[in-house]
Motif scaffolding. Structure first.
Motif, PDB file in Angstrom:
ATOM      1  N   UNK A  52      77.590  21.745  66.548  1.00  0.00           N
ATOM      2  CA  UNK A  52      77.134  20.883  67.623  1.00  0.00           C
ATOM      3  C   UNK A  52      78.349  20.566  68.493  1.00  0.00           C
ATOM      4  N   UNK A  53      78.105  20.261  69.753  1.00  0.00           N
ATOM      5  CA  UNK A  53      79.216  20.033  70.676  1.00  0.00           C
ATOM      6  C   UNK A  53      78.839  18.981  71.709  1.00  0.00           C
ATOM      7  N   UNK A  54      79.833  18.195  72.084  1.00  0.00           N
ATOM      8  CA  UNK A  54      79.753  17.329  73.243  1.00  0.00           C
ATOM      9  C   UNK A  54      81.131  17.363  73.886  1.00  0.00           C
ATOM     10  N   UNK A  55      81.165  17.311  75.195  1.00  0.00           N
ATOM     11  CA  UNK A  55      82.441  17.396  75.907  1.00  0.00           C
ATOM     12  C   UNK A  55      83.369  16.258  75.493  1.00  0.00           C
ATOM     13  N   UNK A  56      82.821  15.063  75.329  1.00  0.00           N
ATOM     14  CA  UNK A  56      83.647  13.896  74.987  1.00  0.00           C
ATOM     15  C   UNK A  56      84.080  13.854  73.524  1.00  0.00           C
ATOM     16  N   UNK A  57      83.287  14.478  72.624  1.00  0.00           N
ATOM     17  CA  UNK A  57      83.583  14.341  71.197  1.00  0.00           C
ATOM     18  C   UNK A  57      83.940  15.622  70.477  1.00  0.00           C
ATOM     19  N   UNK A  58      83.894  16.752  71.183  1.00  0.00           N
ATOM     20  CA  UNK A  58      84.214  18.020  70.539  1.00  0.00           C
ATOM     21  C   UNK A  58      83.096  18.524  69.649  1.00  0.00           C
ATOM     22  N   UNK A  59      83.462  19.114  68.524  1.00  0.00           N
ATOM     23  CA  UNK A  59      82.510  19.767  67.629  1.00  0.00           C
ATOM     24  C   UNK A  59      82.157  18.899  66.422  1.00  0.00           C
ATOM     25  N   UNK A  60      80.972  19.148  65.902  1.00  0.00           N
ATOM     26  CA  UNK A  60      80.570  18.601  64.618  1.00  0.00           C
ATOM     27  C   UNK A  60      79.633  19.624  63.982  1.00  0.00           C
ATOM     28  N   UNK A  61      79.512  19.632  62.653  1.00  0.00           N
ATOM     29  CA  UNK A  61      78.610  20.597  62.009  1.00  0.00           C
ATOM     30  C   UNK A  61      77.151  20.220  62.250  1.00  0.00           C
ATOM     31  N   UNK A  62      76.281  21.210  62.202  1.00  0.00           N
ATOM     32  CA  UNK A  62      74.854  20.929  62.314  1.00  0.00           C
ATOM     33  C   UNK A  62      74.368  20.270  61.032  1.00  0.00           C
ATOM     34  N   UNK A  63      73.300  19.511  61.155  1.00  0.00           N
ATOM     35  CA  UNK A  63      72.672  18.863  60.005  1.00  0.00           C
ATOM     36  C   UNK A  63      71.266  19.435  59.888  1.00  0.00           C
ATOM     37  N   UNK A  64      71.152  20.591  59.234  1.00  0.00           N
ATOM     38  CA  UNK A  64      69.859  21.259  59.153  1.00  0.00           C
ATOM     39  C   UNK A  64      68.852  20.493  58.304  1.00  0.00           C
ATOM     40  N   UNK A  65      69.317  19.518  57.514  1.00  0.00           N
ATOM     41  CA  UNK A  65      68.386  18.695  56.742  1.00  0.00           C
ATOM     42  C   UNK A  65      67.916  17.495  57.547  1.00  0.00           C
ATOM     43  N   UNK A  66      68.528  17.292  58.695  1.00  0.00           N
ATOM     44  CA  UNK A  66      68.194  16.139  59.527  1.00  0.00           C
ATOM     45  C   UNK A  66      67.175  16.490  60.591  1.00  0.00           C
ATOM     46  N   UNK A  67      67.455  16.026  61.789  1.00  0.00           N
ATOM     47  CA  UNK A  67      66.534  16.200  62.905  1.00  0.00           C
ATOM     48  C   UNK A  67      66.366  17.664  63.284  1.00  0.00           C
ATOM     49  N   UNK A  68      65.291  17.921  64.011  1.00  0.00           N
ATOM     50  CA  UNK A  68      65.019  19.231  64.578  1.00  0.00           C
ATOM     51  C   UNK A  68      66.272  19.804  65.233  1.00  0.00           C
TER      52      UNK A  68
END
Length: 177
Positions: A52-68
């Protein structure tokens, strides 16, 4: 002036005002989508269906057990459908529409004619890819400018409809536009 005539005149002005407001809202939707696309184009995130990515926060791993889609605002999956989800300001990263559907961009879009494409619409190759349409670059609807995140980096370039190595794209419009 009679009351029925005043009501008719008021209805005409109201209809005109709502049509103008709708046209303004549609233009703003397309402008906002292009502005968001340009931010990612400039930021140059790396393509991945697992980040996952946001310009302000960089990267984070996906949470496939979470939201769509594994990512939610302000983060979006760094693939084509996550990119389009981000440009449309959706709350989660939807998947590329595919046969059988189910929790993908097909759930929130409607097919349109190629000639009806406008800024902020998308081009979908079912089960394969999605692009963000910006504008036609030819009068005969044969070439167009689009944002494309099928590999790193995000591309902003001209494409030829049905050209060599092109997928069979279907134009769609987000229902919230």
């Amino acid at each position: 002036m009679s009351l029925p005539r005043l009501v008719l005149i008021a209805a005409l002005f109201t209809t005109g005002d709502s049509a103008l407001a709708e046209a303004r809202d549609l233009a703003q939707f397309g402008d906002r989508a292009m502005a968001r696309a340009e931010v990612w184009f400039q930021a140059g995130p790396t393509y991945s269906q697992d980040h996952c990515f946001t310009v302000d926060g960089g990267y984070s791993p996906t949470d496939w057990d979470g939201m769509l889609g594994g990512c939610h605002q302000p983060y979006y999956r760094t693939d084509c459908s996550g990119f389009v989800s981000m440009t449309w300001g959706l709350s989660v990263s939807y998947a590329t529409p595919r046969p059988g559907g189910g929790r993908d961009l097909g759930d929130i879009t409607d097919p349109i004619r190629r000639e009806d494409l406008r800024t902020g619409d998308a081009l979908v190759a079912s089960g394969k890819h999605v692009r963000l349409f910006e504008r036609w670059t030819s009068r005969d609807y044969s070439s167009y400018l689009a944002y494309d995140f099928g590999e790193t980096p995000v591309k902003h370039q001209e494409y030829r409809w049905g050209g060599p190595d092109e997928l069979a794209y279907m134009p769609v419009r987000y229902r919230g536009a």
